[in-house]
Write an enzyme that holds these catalytic residues in place. Structure first.
Site, PDB file in Angstrom:
ATOM      1  N   GLU A 192       1.897   0.450  -0.068  1.00 56.92           N
ATOM      2  CA  GLU A 192       1.441   1.735  -0.246  1.00 56.92           C
ATOM      3  C   GLU A 192       1.562   1.903  -1.130  1.00 56.92           C
ATOM      4  O   GLU A 192       2.719   3.297  -1.643  1.00 56.92           O
ATOM      5  CB  GLU A 192       2.054   2.772   0.626  1.00 56.92           C
ATOM      6  CG  GLU A 192       1.424   2.840   2.190  1.00 56.92           C
ATOM      7  CD  GLU A 192       1.423   4.494   2.696  1.00 56.92           C
ATOM      8  OE1 GLU A 192       0.482   4.986   3.150  1.00 56.92           O
ATOM      9  OE2 GLU A 192       2.754   5.008   2.826  1.00 56.92           O
ATOM     10  N   HIS A 226       8.897   5.392   4.553  1.00 58.78           N
ATOM     11  CA  HIS A 226       7.608   5.783   3.915  1.00 58.78           C
ATOM     12  C   HIS A 226       8.185   6.394   2.541  1.00 58.78           C
ATOM     13  O   HIS A 226       9.427   7.210   1.875  1.00 58.78           O
ATOM     14  CB  HIS A 226       7.046   6.615   4.628  1.00 58.78           C
ATOM     15  CG  HIS A 226       5.902   7.503   3.900  1.00 58.78           C
ATOM     16  ND1 HIS A 226       5.339   8.411   2.654  1.00 58.78           N
ATOM     17  CD2 HIS A 226       4.794   6.723   4.738  1.00 58.78           C
ATOM     18  CE1 HIS A 226       3.968   8.188   2.871  1.00 58.78           C
ATOM     19  NE2 HIS A 226       3.659   7.658   3.669  1.00 58.78           N
TER      20      HIS A 226
HETATM   21  P1  PGA Z   1      -2.816   9.004   2.340  1.00 57.45           P
HETATM   22  O1  PGA Z   1      -1.843   8.341   3.731  1.00 57.45           O
HETATM   23  O2  PGA Z   1      -4.327   7.878   3.314  1.00 57.45           O
HETATM   24  O3  PGA Z   1      -3.040  10.540   3.252  1.00 57.45           O
HETATM   25  O4  PGA Z   1      -3.091   8.516   0.230  1.00 57.45           O
HETATM   26  C1  PGA Z   1      -1.352   7.470   3.628  1.00 57.45           C
HETATM   27  C2  PGA Z   1       0.750   7.059   3.802  1.00 57.45           C
HETATM   28  O5  PGA Z   1       1.341   7.663   2.628  1.00 57.45           O
HETATM   29  O6  PGA Z   1       0.772   6.773   4.605  1.00 57.45           O
END
Ligand code: PGA
Length: 268
Positions: free
Chosen positions: A170, A98
């Site tokens: 992401e 992440h």
């Molecule tokens: P968010 O986070 O939906 O709060 O933007 C997603 C993540 O970082 O897994």
């Protein structure tokens, strides 16, 4: 396998947000209202301390448990880390790489690659995150950064091992509390690049079997827009996964969209 024949997936990432009692309350609420879905897998990822109570609450439900990290060694003197054998039996999935761990804890591609390999070896489904920063995007490097992360991180896997990996795009700049949103078309542009690279490395068939999902400020209001894109096969949801109504609503939207896509499969 046709892309539409795969199950979609919604993963809730609770990050470091809920105490053990709060995690118990949230999982009880989700469990109570959770239906069984034909086309959608559902996973929640509590913090390590909450995994045990949450996994017992959800043991008879279709919801699976994910961890938010794991260490690449099986046991030993690694203070503060959690090993795959300690986690086994309590979680089926594990989030790896992440951006918050890359940025705040200095995780490098080579650490992430080892963790992904370990996760696969121990039978976990790795949920592996890729994303560029705002600066990298501004410099026009988004695609290059994300594809090179993928190449570095999946490099230790064999073709069979990679089939189980869930690839998450992401964009760092779109993760809440950012007020920037990633347009679904922009997400698809990168997801397509990740799919193509996976196809080039492991074969097109393998890339077809894998799931490529999006994360970054997804909520019950914008999920439908992302779901119009066929190449977005689910979500990693942070903030919005801690409101049980919102989370369940996202799951229902994903199920509806997956059910519609499944009807388009020729001969089905
Ligand atoms: P968010 O986070 O939906 O709060 O933007 C997603 C993540 O970082 O897994």
């Amino acid at each position: 396998m046709s892309i539409n024949a795969k199950k979609k997936i919604v993963i809730g990432n609770w990050k470091m947000n809920l105490t053990v009692p709060e995690s118990i309350i949230l999982s009880e609420r989700i469990e109570k209202e959770m239906a069984s879905y034909k086309y959608t897998d559902v996973v929640v990822c509590p913090s390590f301390l909450s995994i045990y109570p949450v996994s017992s609450i959800l043991k008879d439900s279709p919801i699976k448990i994910g961890a938010q990290n794991l260490f690449y060694e099986e046991k030993g003197n690694f203070t503060g880390e959690t090993s795959p054998s300690q986690l086994r039996g309590f979680a089926d999935y594990v989030i790896i790489g992440h951006s918050e761990r890359r940025i705040f804890l200095g995780e490098r591609d080579k650490d992430i690659a080892k963790k992904v390999k370990t996760a696969v070896t121990f039978g976990f489904t790795p949920i592996v995150c890729f994303g560029e920063t705002l600066q990298e995007r501004g410099d026009g490097l988004g695609k290059v950064v994300v594809t090179s992360q993928l190449e570095a991180v999946l490099g230790l896997l064999t073709a069979n091992e990679v089939a189980n990996v869930i690839v998450v795009y992401e964009p760092v700049w779109a993760i809440s509390p950012s007020d920037r949103v990633c347009a679904p078309k922009d997400a698809v542009y990168i997801i397509e690049a990740l799919r193509n690279l996976t196809g080039a490395l492991y074969g097109k068939d393998m890339a077809e079997k894998m799931r490529f999902i999006y994360g970054g400020s997804v909520d019950d209001k914008n999920a439908k827009e992302f779901l119009k894109e066929r190449l977005i096969e689910g979500f990693l949801v942070g903030g919005a996964s801690m409101d049980h109504n919102g989370f369940l609503s996202i799951i229902r939207d994903v199920e509806k969209s997956a059910s519609r896509s499944s009807k388009n499969i020729p001969g089905k």
